[in-house]
Design a protein around this motif. Structure first.
Motif: not given
Length: 250
Positions: A197-204, A229-250
């Protein structure tokens, strides 16, 4: 209040979570019960919508509206008026942001309110005001104070001051439990994706440019705003650890 947020069905091969609806859900769910229906993912049609309306009994129904979704949104709004006539209807997104008063008038009595621009704070305030009035229309003073709201004042369309949230971290994360990346098919995110699974997040938010084909600056303004930066990394951690996301799109 029960709040139903809908991304209407559109003909698209890019079936990705709606971050806009996810952020709104996060903002209001502390006080209200929220459900998100992603039309392309859920293959929404009028029959399915009717079943959801009867089961969930929404007090507010909000649509994320792009121009190509006007026709299905019109059909859904008519069905809402038939099945849940008490429900307050709201539209936001690129189309109302570009044509706020026209959107309000185009749908006539089917649509109660619009939002032009970012809607997290304004939608939250509107939901609270409706709850305080047992679903009835708040007074004009209350409506006039809601940022980015488009509404009828004495028969005329009024567009309130457009406000952009400066502290993006305060918005939290989109309601990923309602937009589970595992519930989406392997389809393009942005232009493409290689791993699912992939997920899209916004940084700006915001863009200094004014491309004629893009609603970015209309919705989010020209000033560039950043998440920490800490907030972005925390969201990436959530997506990877809880949902098994393998690819992040910004």
């Amino acid at each position: 209040m029960n709040i139903l947020l809908i991304k209407p069905t559109a003909s698209t091969d890019t079936i990705t979570p709606s971050l806009g609806l996810g952020y709104i859900a996060t903002r209001v769910r502390g006080k209200h019960n929220v459900r998100i229906v992603d039309g392309p993912r859920d293959r929404l049609n009028e029959r399915k919508l009717e079943a959801i309306l009867r089961e969930f009994r929404p007090d507010i129904v909000g649509f994320q509206l792009i121009s190509m979704d006007i026709a299905p949104t019109w059909r859904y709004l008519r069905r809402i008026r038939e099945i849940a006539p008490h429900a307050v209807t709201v539209a936001g997104g690129p189309h109302p942001s570009g044509e706020p008063v026209d959107t309000l008038y185009s749908f006539g009595p089917l649509l109660d309110y619009c939002f032009a621009g970012e809607a997290e704070e304004g939608f939250s305030q509107l939901a609270d005001a409706l709850a305080d009035n047992s679903g009835g229309k708040p007074d004009n003073k209350t409506l006039a104070a809601i940022p980015n709201l488009v509404w009828h004042e004495n028969g005329r369309g009024r567009v309130n001051e457009q406000v952009h949230e400066q502290d993006l971290d305060s918005l939290g994360f989109p309601a990923w439990d309602l937009l589970d990346p595992l519930s989406y098919p392997p389809s393009p995110h942005s232009a493409y994706a290689r791993q699912f699974p992939a997920a899209t997040i916004t940084a700006t938010r915001g863009c200094p440019y004014d491309c004629i084909y893009c609603a970015g600056s209309v919705i989010q303004g020209r000033g560039l705003r950043f998440r920490s930066m800490d907030h972005i990394i925390a969201e990436i951690d959530l997506l990877v650890e809880k949902y098994g996301v393998r690819e992040i799109h910004l």
